[in-house]
Write a protein that holds these residues in place. Structure first.
Motif, short mmCIF file in Angstrom:
data_model
loop_
_atom_site.label_atom_id
_atom_site.label_comp_id
_atom_site.label_asym_id
_atom_site.label_seq_id
_atom_site.Cartn_x
_atom_site.Cartn_y
_atom_site.Cartn_z
N THR A 167 -7.04 30.47 54.66
CA THR A 167 -7.62 31.34 55.70
C THR A 167 -9.08 30.97 55.91
OG1 THR A 167 -6.15 33.12 54.99
CG2 THR A 167 -8.01 33.74 56.39
N VAL A 168 -9.44 30.83 57.17
CA VAL A 168 -10.84 30.53 57.49
C VAL A 168 -11.59 31.85 57.61
CG1 VAL A 168 -12.42 29.48 59.15
CG2 VAL A 168 -10.19 28.44 58.71
N GLN A 169 -12.63 31.97 56.81
CA GLN A 169 -13.49 33.15 56.90
C GLN A 169 -14.85 32.67 57.40
OE1 GLN A 169 -12.92 35.09 53.06
NE2 GLN A 169 -11.07 36.05 53.87
N GLY A 170 -15.91 33.36 57.08
CA GLY A 170 -17.20 32.94 57.58
C GLY A 170 -17.29 33.11 59.08
N THR A 171 -18.23 32.37 59.68
CA THR A 171 -18.49 32.58 61.12
C THR A 171 -18.45 31.27 61.91
OG1 THR A 171 -20.85 32.38 60.71
CG2 THR A 171 -19.95 34.61 60.72
N CYS A 172 -17.97 30.20 61.30
CA CYS A 172 -17.96 28.94 62.06
C CYS A 172 -16.60 28.26 62.00
CB CYS A 172 -19.05 27.99 61.57
SG CYS A 172 -18.90 27.45 59.89
N GLN A 182 -2.75 18.61 33.20
CA GLN A 182 -3.47 19.47 34.15
C GLN A 182 -4.17 18.60 35.18
OE1 GLN A 182 -6.21 22.02 32.14
NE2 GLN A 182 -6.99 22.89 34.01
N THR A 183 -4.07 19.01 36.41
CA THR A 183 -4.77 18.27 37.46
C THR A 183 -5.43 19.26 38.42
OG1 THR A 183 -4.55 16.50 39.10
CG2 THR A 183 -2.80 18.15 39.06
N GLN A 184 -6.14 18.73 39.38
CA GLN A 184 -6.78 19.62 40.35
C GLN A 184 -6.75 19.00 41.74
OE1 GLN A 184 -11.07 20.98 39.97
NE2 GLN A 184 -9.99 22.93 39.79
N ILE A 185 -6.40 19.81 42.70
CA ILE A 185 -6.43 19.42 44.12
C ILE A 185 -7.54 20.25 44.77
CG2 ILE A 185 -5.13 19.43 46.29
CD1 ILE A 185 -2.55 19.42 44.48
N THR A 186 -8.47 19.55 45.41
CA THR A 186 -9.58 20.28 46.04
C THR A 186 -9.40 20.29 47.55
OG1 THR A 186 -11.05 19.61 44.26
CG2 THR A 186 -12.10 20.40 46.28
N ILE A 187 -9.42 21.48 48.11
CA ILE A 187 -9.39 21.63 49.57
C ILE A 187 -10.80 22.05 50.00
CG2 ILE A 187 -8.42 22.94 51.50
CD1 ILE A 187 -5.80 22.98 50.00
N SER A 188 -11.34 21.26 50.91
CA SER A 188 -12.74 21.50 51.28
C SER A 188 -12.86 21.74 52.78
CB SER A 188 -13.60 20.30 50.87
OG SER A 188 -13.06 19.12 51.40
N ALA A 189 -14.01 22.27 53.16
CA ALA A 189 -14.25 22.57 54.58
C ALA A 189 -15.68 22.23 54.94
CB ALA A 189 -13.98 24.06 54.84
N ALA A 190 -15.84 21.72 56.16
CA ALA A 190 -17.17 21.46 56.70
C ALA A 190 -17.20 22.03 58.12
CB ALA A 190 -17.47 19.97 56.73
N ALA A 191 -18.38 22.43 58.55
CA ALA A 191 -18.51 22.98 59.90
C ALA A 191 -18.05 21.94 60.92
CB ALA A 191 -19.96 23.38 60.17
N ALA A 192 -17.25 22.37 61.90
CA ALA A 192 -16.71 21.42 62.89
C ALA A 192 -17.80 21.03 63.88
CB ALA A 192 -15.56 22.07 63.63
N SER A 215 -9.95 22.07 65.39
CA SER A 215 -10.64 22.73 64.28
C SER A 215 -10.15 24.17 64.12
CB SER A 215 -12.13 22.74 64.54
OG SER A 215 -12.59 21.43 64.72
N LEU A 216 -10.25 24.66 62.91
CA LEU A 216 -9.80 26.03 62.64
C LEU A 216 -10.95 27.01 62.87
CD1 LEU A 216 -7.80 25.31 59.36
CD2 LEU A 216 -6.86 25.65 61.65
N ALA A 217 -10.65 28.08 63.58
CA ALA A 217 -11.67 29.09 63.89
C ALA A 217 -11.60 30.22 62.86
CB ALA A 217 -11.42 29.63 65.29
N PRO A 218 -12.67 31.02 62.75
CA PRO A 218 -12.62 32.15 61.82
C PRO A 218 -11.39 33.02 62.09
CG PRO A 218 -14.84 31.83 62.61
CD PRO A 218 -13.99 30.88 63.39
N GLY A 219 -10.68 33.35 61.03
CA GLY A 219 -9.46 34.15 61.16
C GLY A 219 -8.19 33.31 61.21
N ASP A 220 -8.32 32.02 61.54
CA ASP A 220 -7.14 31.15 61.59
C ASP A 220 -6.57 30.93 60.19
OD1 ASP A 220 -7.40 30.88 64.27
OD2 ASP A 220 -8.04 28.78 64.27
N THR A 221 -5.28 30.69 60.14
CA THR A 221 -4.64 30.40 58.84
C THR A 221 -3.79 29.14 58.96
OG1 THR A 221 -2.72 31.75 59.39
CG2 THR A 221 -4.50 32.85 58.19
N LYS A 222 -3.56 28.49 57.84
CA LYS A 222 -2.63 27.36 57.77
C LYS A 222 -1.84 27.51 56.48
CE LYS A 222 -2.95 24.83 61.33
NZ LYS A 222 -1.75 24.65 62.16
N GLN A 223 -0.52 27.49 56.61
CA GLN A 223 0.32 27.55 55.42
C GLN A 223 0.76 26.14 55.05
OE1 GLN A 223 3.24 30.54 56.84
NE2 GLN A 223 2.58 31.71 55.05
#
Lengths: 184, 185
Positions: free
Chosen positions: B72-77, B175-185, B149-157
């Motif tokens: 889920t995209v939160q924040g304002t961008c 044990q491993t780790q998958i990182t999901i990251s986000a940058a302003a579009a 780009s995903l807007a605030p409130g958008d979701t992706k399953q």
């Protein structure tokens, strides 16, 4: 047949676990999402703050890193930031209590060299919550840095060089006159 | 003598003339702009996958397979999102044993594959399952894809797929780790 049974036994023994249980991901935010520094003269530094907001019910440790985005992800006209060591965080990691926020200082310092004048770069600042979970979240802040068009070194070196040349000329003429044989 | 003194004064004057811009530069105004005063934030509703014991050379998928976790995209961008994986390390002694994450989703001896698939992103209209590698790549949107780009409130399953190594040491918790990251579009 015997070999097959042995292999099946071995496969059954190859056991592994990805950590069990489900949890809701930690929520946090970073402000601002993009920072632009203009007219930074090589040889000088600039400092600004990022605000990390921990929206979770427990405290989290946050770490800060830099990342060089690929060209297609950078803003138009922005080149790769030349050296990640020019960007530093204070502190490098920090604990943010539950439902609260804290500021982290980011310093950008470009060395005093003529070749770094009039440049437009981009680098991303990564903020992540320390976790051993399978899925983790990292938020990037875009940092756009533009250096000033005139570097201090060019003018300074030019001035010093001109001074040395003129002093040498003056000294040369002075000693030449002194050593000139006088007419009787 | 007079020429020498004149030359020296001239030299100093010229040196100062050339140096002054440099000195002035040290007090130039540096502009720092916090663009748009935007806050960036994304959340995931799951962070762990209960797999338990696994066998070699076997595929495992999350359940439900492609609607297992919601981003889920939160924040304002608006944001672009990315994904990166890592080697799976032995929990008891991470420096002693690991499964290397393959760069194409395939497996081998002590080499494993990881994949993700976004709900609605089928092979017919998109990418289907996509290998997760140790190089950060686009999660959503992706080059040539249908989305933006995903807007605030958008979701992706999305869901995950694990392909275990063809051979690995038994009885070790990995044990491993998958990182999901986000940058302003």
């Amino acid at each position: 047949m015997m070999w097959r049974i042995k292999l099946l036994g071995l496969i059954a023994a190859f056991l592994v676990m990805f950590l069990p249980s489900f949890t809701v991901a930690q929520g946090f935010s970073v402000f601002p999402a993009e920072v632009k520094i203009d007219d930074l003269p090589p040889g000088q530094g600039a400092e600004f703050e990022l605000t990390i907001r921990n929206k979770d019910e427990i405290a989290h440790n946050f770490t800060f890193t830099t990342f060089q985005p690929p060209e297609e992800e950078r803003r138009a006209g922005r080149a790769e930031f030349p050296d990640e060591s020019w960007v530093s965080f204070s502190p490098q990691e920090i604990e943010v209590p539950a439902n609260s926020e804290t500021n982290v200082a980011v310093m950008v310092a470009v060395p005093r060299e003529g070749r770094w004048t009039d440049q437009d770069w981009e680098i991303w600042l990564g903020v992540a919550s320390e976790s051993t979970d399978l899925l983790a979240v990292k938020l990037y802040v875009r940092l756009l840095v533009s250096t000033s068009a005139t570097g201090p070194n060019t003018a300074l070196v030019g001035g010093i060089a001109a001074g040395i040349v003129l002093i040498s000329c003056g000294a040369y003429y002075y000693f030449r006159r002194r050593t000139k044989p006088q007419r009787v | 003598m007079r020429v020498a003194i004149t030359s020296i004064i001239l030299a100093i004057t010229l040196a100062l003339v050339f140096s002054l811009p440099a000195l002035a530069q040290d007090s130039a105004t540096i502009t720092i702009t916090m663009i748009g005063l935007n806050e960036i934030s994304i959340t995931l509703d799951k962070t762990e996958w209960s797999l338990g014991e696994v066998a070699s050379n076997t595929e495992y998928e999350t359940s439900p397979s492609i609607e297992w976790c919601t981003l889920t995209v939160q924040g304002t961008c608006n944001v672009n999102t990315f994904i990166v994986g890592d080697d799976a390390k032995w929990v008891d002694n991470p420096n002693d044993y690991k499964w290397t994450l393959s760069n194409d989703g395939s497996n081998g001896e002590h080499i494993y594959g990881l994949w993700f698939r976004i709900s609605g992103d089928t092979e017919a209209n998109g990418r289907g399952y996509v290998p997760i590698t140790k190089t950060q790549s686009e999660f959503w949107p992706y080059p040539g894809g249908p989305g933006s780009s995903l807007a605030p409130g958008d979701t992706k399953q999305f869901g995950l797929r694990l392909l275990t190594p063809t051979y690995f040491y038994s009885g070790r918790q990995m044990q491993t780790q998958i990182t999901i990251s986000a940058a302003a579009a």
